[in-house]
Design a protein around this motif. Structure first.
Motif, PDB file in Angstrom:
ATOM      1  N   GLY B  63       0.851  -1.177   0.000  1.00  0.00           N
ATOM      2  CA  GLY B  63       0.000   0.000   0.000  1.00  0.00           C
ATOM      3  C   GLY B  63       0.883   1.221   0.000  1.00  0.00           C
ATOM      4  O   GLY B  63       2.091   1.130   0.229  1.00  0.00           O
ATOM      5  N   ARG B  64       0.258   2.347  -0.279  1.00  0.00           N
ATOM      6  CA  ARG B  64       1.038   3.590  -0.269  1.00  0.00           C
ATOM      7  C   ARG B  64       1.367   3.944   1.161  1.00  0.00           C
ATOM      8  O   ARG B  64       0.745   3.438   2.091  1.00  0.00           O
ATOM      9  N   SER B  65       2.335   4.852   1.355  1.00  0.00           N
ATOM     10  CA  SER B  65       2.665   5.188   2.728  1.00  0.00           C
ATOM     11  C   SER B  65       1.461   5.877   3.378  1.00  0.00           C
ATOM     12  O   SER B  65       0.743   6.640   2.735  1.00  0.00           O
ATOM     13  N   GLY B  66       1.219   5.535   4.628  1.00  0.00           N
ATOM     14  CA  GLY B  66       0.085   6.108   5.339  1.00  0.00           C
ATOM     15  C   GLY B  66      -1.213   5.363   5.125  1.00  0.00           C
ATOM     16  O   GLY B  66      -2.268   5.794   5.588  1.00  0.00           O
ATOM     17  N   CYS B  67      -1.174   4.211   4.446  1.00  0.00           N
ATOM     18  CA  CYS B  67      -2.418   3.494   4.173  1.00  0.00           C
ATOM     19  C   CYS B  67      -2.850   2.665   5.366  1.00  0.00           C
ATOM     20  O   CYS B  67      -3.960   2.165   5.417  1.00  0.00           O
ATOM     21  N   GLY B  68      -1.988   2.491   6.335  1.00  0.00           N
ATOM     22  CA  GLY B  68      -2.353   1.731   7.518  1.00  0.00           C
ATOM     23  C   GLY B  68      -1.700   0.365   7.585  1.00  0.00           C
ATOM     24  O   GLY B  68      -1.963  -0.408   8.500  1.00  0.00           O
ATOM     25  N   GLU B 232      -5.796   0.196   0.958  1.00  0.00           N
ATOM     26  CA  GLU B 232      -5.922   1.599   0.587  1.00  0.00           C
ATOM     27  C   GLU B 232      -6.851   2.276   1.560  1.00  0.00           C
ATOM     28  O   GLU B 232      -7.972   1.809   1.790  1.00  0.00           O
ATOM     29  N   GLU B 233      -6.378   3.342   2.148  1.00  0.00           N
ATOM     30  CA  GLU B 233      -7.172   4.115   3.098  1.00  0.00           C
ATOM     31  C   GLU B 233      -7.846   3.237   4.133  1.00  0.00           C
ATOM     32  O   GLU B 233      -9.042   3.354   4.404  1.00  0.00           O
ATOM     33  N   GLY B 234      -7.074   2.321   4.681  1.00  0.00           N
ATOM     34  CA  GLY B 234      -7.570   1.531   5.805  1.00  0.00           C
ATOM     35  C   GLY B 234      -8.484   0.387   5.429  1.00  0.00           C
ATOM     36  O   GLY B 234      -9.096  -0.224   6.302  1.00  0.00           O
ATOM     37  N   GLU B 235      -8.616   0.105   4.117  1.00  0.00           N
ATOM     38  CA  GLU B 235      -9.465  -1.017   3.710  1.00  0.00           C
ATOM     39  C   GLU B 235      -8.708  -1.904   2.727  1.00  0.00           C
ATOM     40  O   GLU B 235      -7.806  -1.429   2.027  1.00  0.00           O
ATOM     41  N   ILE B 236      -9.120  -3.157   2.680  1.00  0.00           N
ATOM     42  CA  ILE B 236      -8.478  -4.037   1.708  1.00  0.00           C
ATOM     43  C   ILE B 236      -9.063  -3.752   0.334  1.00  0.00           C
ATOM     44  O   ILE B 236     -10.253  -3.928   0.090  1.00  0.00           O
ATOM     45  N   ALA B 237      -8.229  -3.249  -0.563  1.00  0.00           N
ATOM     46  CA  ALA B 237      -8.713  -2.853  -1.876  1.00  0.00           C
ATOM     47  C   ALA B 237      -8.613  -4.003  -2.858  1.00  0.00           C
ATOM     48  O   ALA B 237      -9.316  -4.037  -3.862  1.00  0.00           O
ATOM     49  N   MET B 238      -7.716  -4.927  -2.594  1.00  0.00           N
ATOM     50  CA  MET B 238      -7.515  -6.009  -3.543  1.00  0.00           C
ATOM     51  C   MET B 238      -6.857  -7.175  -2.815  1.00  0.00           C
ATOM     52  O   MET B 238      -6.002  -6.990  -1.974  1.00  0.00           O
ATOM     53  N   ALA B 256       6.660  -9.166 -13.823  1.00  0.00           N
ATOM     54  CA  ALA B 256       6.480  -7.774 -14.224  1.00  0.00           C
ATOM     55  C   ALA B 256       5.018  -7.461 -14.524  1.00  0.00           C
ATOM     56  O   ALA B 256       4.504  -6.398 -14.174  1.00  0.00           O
ATOM     57  N   GLN B 257       4.328  -8.433 -15.163  1.00  0.00           N
ATOM     58  CA  GLN B 257       2.908  -8.200 -15.467  1.00  0.00           C
ATOM     59  C   GLN B 257       2.087  -8.018 -14.201  1.00  0.00           C
ATOM     60  O   GLN B 257       1.280  -7.102 -14.078  1.00  0.00           O
ATOM     61  N   LEU B 258       2.328  -8.917 -13.249  1.00  0.00           N
ATOM     62  CA  LEU B 258       1.582  -8.850 -11.998  1.00  0.00           C
ATOM     63  C   LEU B 258       1.913  -7.560 -11.238  1.00  0.00           C
ATOM     64  O   LEU B 258       1.039  -6.901 -10.680  1.00  0.00           O
ATOM     65  N   GLU B 259       3.196  -7.220 -11.286  1.00  0.00           N
ATOM     66  CA  GLU B 259       3.631  -6.002 -10.622  1.00  0.00           C
ATOM     67  C   GLU B 259       2.904  -4.797 -11.220  1.00  0.00           C
ATOM     68  O   GLU B 259       2.416  -3.924 -10.510  1.00  0.00           O
ATOM     69  N   GLY B 260       2.814  -4.800 -12.562  1.00  0.00           N
ATOM     70  CA  GLY B 260       2.127  -3.706 -13.235  1.00  0.00           C
ATOM     71  C   GLY B 260       0.668  -3.623 -12.837  1.00  0.00           C
ATOM     72  O   GLY B 260       0.136  -2.533 -12.600  1.00  0.00           O
ATOM     73  N   ARG B 261       0.043  -4.780 -12.693  1.00  0.00           N
ATOM     74  CA  ARG B 261      -1.377  -4.804 -12.331  1.00  0.00           C
ATOM     75  C   ARG B 261      -1.576  -4.189 -10.936  1.00  0.00           C
ATOM     76  O   ARG B 261      -2.495  -3.404 -10.702  1.00  0.00           O
ATOM     77  N   ILE B 262      -0.680  -4.573 -10.020  1.00  0.00           N
ATOM     78  CA  ILE B 262      -0.798  -4.055  -8.656  1.00  0.00           C
ATOM     79  C   ILE B 262      -0.528  -2.557  -8.624  1.00  0.00           C
ATOM     80  O   ILE B 262      -1.247  -1.789  -7.975  1.00  0.00           O
ATOM     81  N   LEU B 263       0.487  -2.131  -9.365  1.00  0.00           N
ATOM     82  CA  LEU B 263       0.804  -0.698  -9.374  1.00  0.00           C
ATOM     83  C   LEU B 263      -0.347   0.113  -9.940  1.00  0.00           C
ATOM     84  O   LEU B 263      -0.677   1.183  -9.440  1.00  0.00           O
ATOM     85  N   PHE B 267      -2.416   3.125  -8.111  1.00  0.00           N
ATOM     86  CA  PHE B 267      -2.513   4.490  -8.630  1.00  0.00           C
ATOM     87  C   PHE B 267      -3.926   4.853  -9.084  1.00  0.00           C
ATOM     88  O   PHE B 267      -4.200   6.004  -9.352  1.00  0.00           O
ATOM     89  N   ARG B 268      -4.805   3.835  -9.166  1.00  0.00           N
ATOM     90  CA  ARG B 268      -6.139   4.046  -9.729  1.00  0.00           C
ATOM     91  C   ARG B 268      -6.884   5.164  -8.987  1.00  0.00           C
ATOM     92  O   ARG B 268      -7.469   6.048  -9.597  1.00  0.00           O
ATOM     93  N   ASN B 269      -6.810   5.110  -7.649  1.00  0.00           N
ATOM     94  CA  ASN B 269      -7.618   6.028  -6.878  1.00  0.00           C
ATOM     95  C   ASN B 269      -6.914   7.325  -6.517  1.00  0.00           C
ATOM     96  O   ASN B 269      -7.345   8.057  -5.645  1.00  0.00           O
ATOM     97  N   SER B 270      -5.809   7.558  -7.177  1.00  0.00           N
ATOM     98  CA  SER B 270      -5.128   8.800  -6.815  1.00  0.00           C
ATOM     99  C   SER B 270      -4.841   9.579  -8.070  1.00  0.00           C
ATOM    100  O   SER B 270      -4.702   9.028  -9.149  1.00  0.00           O
ATOM    101  N   LYS B 271      -4.748  10.855  -7.919  1.00  0.00           N
ATOM    102  CA  LYS B 271      -4.351  11.668  -9.054  1.00  0.00           C
ATOM    103  C   LYS B 271      -2.941  11.250  -9.414  1.00  0.00           C
ATOM    104  O   LYS B 271      -2.081  11.131  -8.550  1.00  0.00           O
TER     105      LYS B 271
END
Lengths: 258, 276
Positions: B63-68, B232-238, B256-263, B267-271
């Motif tokens: 998760g991103r930093s600060g996601c919990g 993400e934001e304190g919830e399991i997003a995936m 690499a494909q899986l890594e790309g999917r996770i990345l 990034f989906r929910n953020s600008k």
């Protein structure tokens, strides 16, 4: 470092004091420094030899040393205990610390008149003053040492199931040791300072008393001798502390042999 | 399986093609969380997490930093108390696991600087510390991370990677049933990091504990884990299972494909590029 090089670096620290002695001796011998002002080192040694033979020197050194030791043990012991308590417990700190800081801001030598009124000029007065002077550096540095122990190590100890006792002996105390040693060395300086002043003002034995007696009879050589003995005793105390430091802090990068 | 069976660190880089998944996962403890919440004041860091990690699984939490994600780990380690919900180790929610059953490796090695390398490993022994048996276990653990010759050294003279290996030995010496990692390789240089990843993968295979690793390195998560939980934001997003064959090569197409999917998910929910 190779052995001869190490021996040389041990000698380095003595170059300056010995050099000063030589210059002093030469200046006295050619009469540049009058003997009334500052007797030559050889005269001081002769005077020292005289008081050594009549047993006065040993007795006075022993008396001063004993006062220093007892005062240090009492003041240092209490300071160490309170430092630990206030470092480990916020409640204890809230209760005690501001009072102690108030007392700390009174120069302890300013209490001499009061101490003489209370205890007269016997041993208690000197020991009290030394203890008071030694207390604060030990207290403050012990508390600071405990307070600044790496919180991450404490957390590690907790997750690995250390009991409170184990945390104290294996994390807090060794972590605080470098700071405690700073306090110790500082306290040793204060210890001699306090004793010199106390013995000079109010005493009937000890090196400070010896110096004051000599002043009465204009024996400058004995006065200088007393001062030199203080310097040697101070150096001895500091060297002992440094030796202890090296023994206890072998793990510390600052004390590792390069 | 005991620590004796571990491959020495020096050999790990060659990765002998023996077992690639734990042969025996019965040593591990499952982890179950129900509605797990944590708030600091008004800040709800974890907003009701539900998950189940079967015994012996290697799960990565990214998760991103600060996601919990680190907060979650602190709850599991009892370093913080949950504000709501509950979690437990093993099958029953009333059984407390043995104190030395859950171990942790932090981002920093957190070795006691005033204790020798061997004494630091012995910290992990718990009640067995100070016994001849404990000493033997500690030496074994140290041998297994390839540092038995450094047993009497101070931690200060070790390199960053060596310190982390001592920390790993300390975590493994009690044969834990759950091993938690809080970005254990985050502070290491890239090369040390890769060999440490291999070492971690190998000890997991050999010991069969349940591994739960918090990381922000997605490639690391995909290389090591059976499953990746994205918070993400304190919830399991995936909740993604990684069923790629082992050993996995960092940089291979599948990874690499899986890594790309996770990345993309991260990034989906953020600008775009907000704090990347």
């Amino acid at each position: 470092m190779s052995a001869p090089a190490e021996k040389f670096s041990n000698l380095t620290q003595w170059i300056l004091p010995i050099g000063i002695l030589v210059v002093w001796q030469v200046l006295s011998s050619i009469g540049f420094i009058p003997g009334r002002v500052l007797p030559a080192p050889t005269d001081v040694i002769l005077a020292g030899w005289k008081v050594l033979l009549n047993g006065e020197l040993a007795k006075n050194i022993w008396v001063s040393f004993w006062r220093a030791l007892v005062g240090f043990a009492i003041g240092g012991g209490i300071g160490f205990a309170l430092g630990l308590a206030n470092g480990l417990s916020r409640r204890s700190e809230r209760f005690l610390d501001s009072t102690l800081q108030m007392i700390r801001n009174v120069p302890h030598l300013a209490l001499i008149p009061l101490v003489i009124l209370w205890f007269g000029i016997d041993e208690t007065a000197k020991i009290f003053l030394v203890a008071l002077g030694v207390f604060f550096p030990i207290y403050i540095n012990t508390q600071h040492g405990i307070r600044t122990v790496d919180a991450q190590l404490v957390e590690m100890g907790q997750t690995y199931g250390m009991t409170r006792g184990a945390l104290f002996w294996r994390v807090y105390l060794p972590g605080a040791l470098p700071s405690i040693f700073v306090g110790l060395r500082y306290a040793l300086g204060i210890m001699w300072l306090t004793l010199i002043v106390a013995e000079t003002i109010a005493a009937s034995s000890g090196i400070g008393y010896m110096a004051m007696q000599a002043r009465e009879f204009l024996l400058v050589d004995i006065v200088v001798l007393s001062i030199l003995i203080y310097a040697l005793l101070g150096k001895l105390a500091d060297s002992t502390a440094r030796l202890l430091e090296r023994l206890c802090l072998g793990w510390h990068p600052a004390f590792q042999k390069r | 399986m005991t620590v004796h069976a571990l491959k020495r660190f020096d050999n790990v880089t060659e990765l002998a093609p023996q077992a690639l998944v734990p042969a025996d996962t019965s040593r591990g403890l499952s982890i179950t969380a129900q509605g797990l919440e944590k708030s600091f004041g008004d800040n709800r860091v974890l907003r009701g997490l539900d998950f189940h990690v079967p015994a012996g699984q290697f799960v990565a939490i990214v998760g991103r930093s600060g996601c919990g994600k680190s907060t979650l780990l602190r709850l599991l380690l009892n370093l913080d108390q949950a504000s709501g919900g509950q979690f437990w180790f093993g099958e029953r929610n009333d059984a407390k696991p043995d104190k030395s059953a859950v171990r942790v490796m932090f981002q920093e090695p957190r070795l006691l600087p005033w204790a020798s390398v061997l004494s630091n490993v012995e910290v992990g022994l718990g009640d067995k510390r100070g016994t001849p048996e404990g000493r033997a276990l500690a030496l074994d653990a140290l041998r297994n991370v390839g540092l038995e010759t450094r047993r009497d050294d101070w931690p200060a003279v070790l390199s960053g990677g060596q310190k982390q290996r001592v920390a790993l030995a300390r975590a493994l010496v009690s044969n834990p049933r759950v091993l938690a990692f809080d970005e254990p390789l985050g502070a290491l240089d890239a090369l040390t990091r890769i060999s440490m990843q291999k070492l971690l993968g190998q000890v997991w295979v050999d010991q069969g504990f349940t591994a739960i690793m918090v990381t922000h390195d997605v490639a690391e998560a995909v290389t090591l884990a059976d499953r990746v939980l994205i918070i993400e934001e304190g919830e399991i997003a995936m909740d993604l299972s990684v069923d790629l064959p082992r050993p996995r090569e960092r940089g291979s197409v599948e990874v690499a494909q899986l890594e790309g999917r996770i990345l993309r998910e991260l990034f989906r929910n953020s600008k775009a590029g907000e704090d990347a």
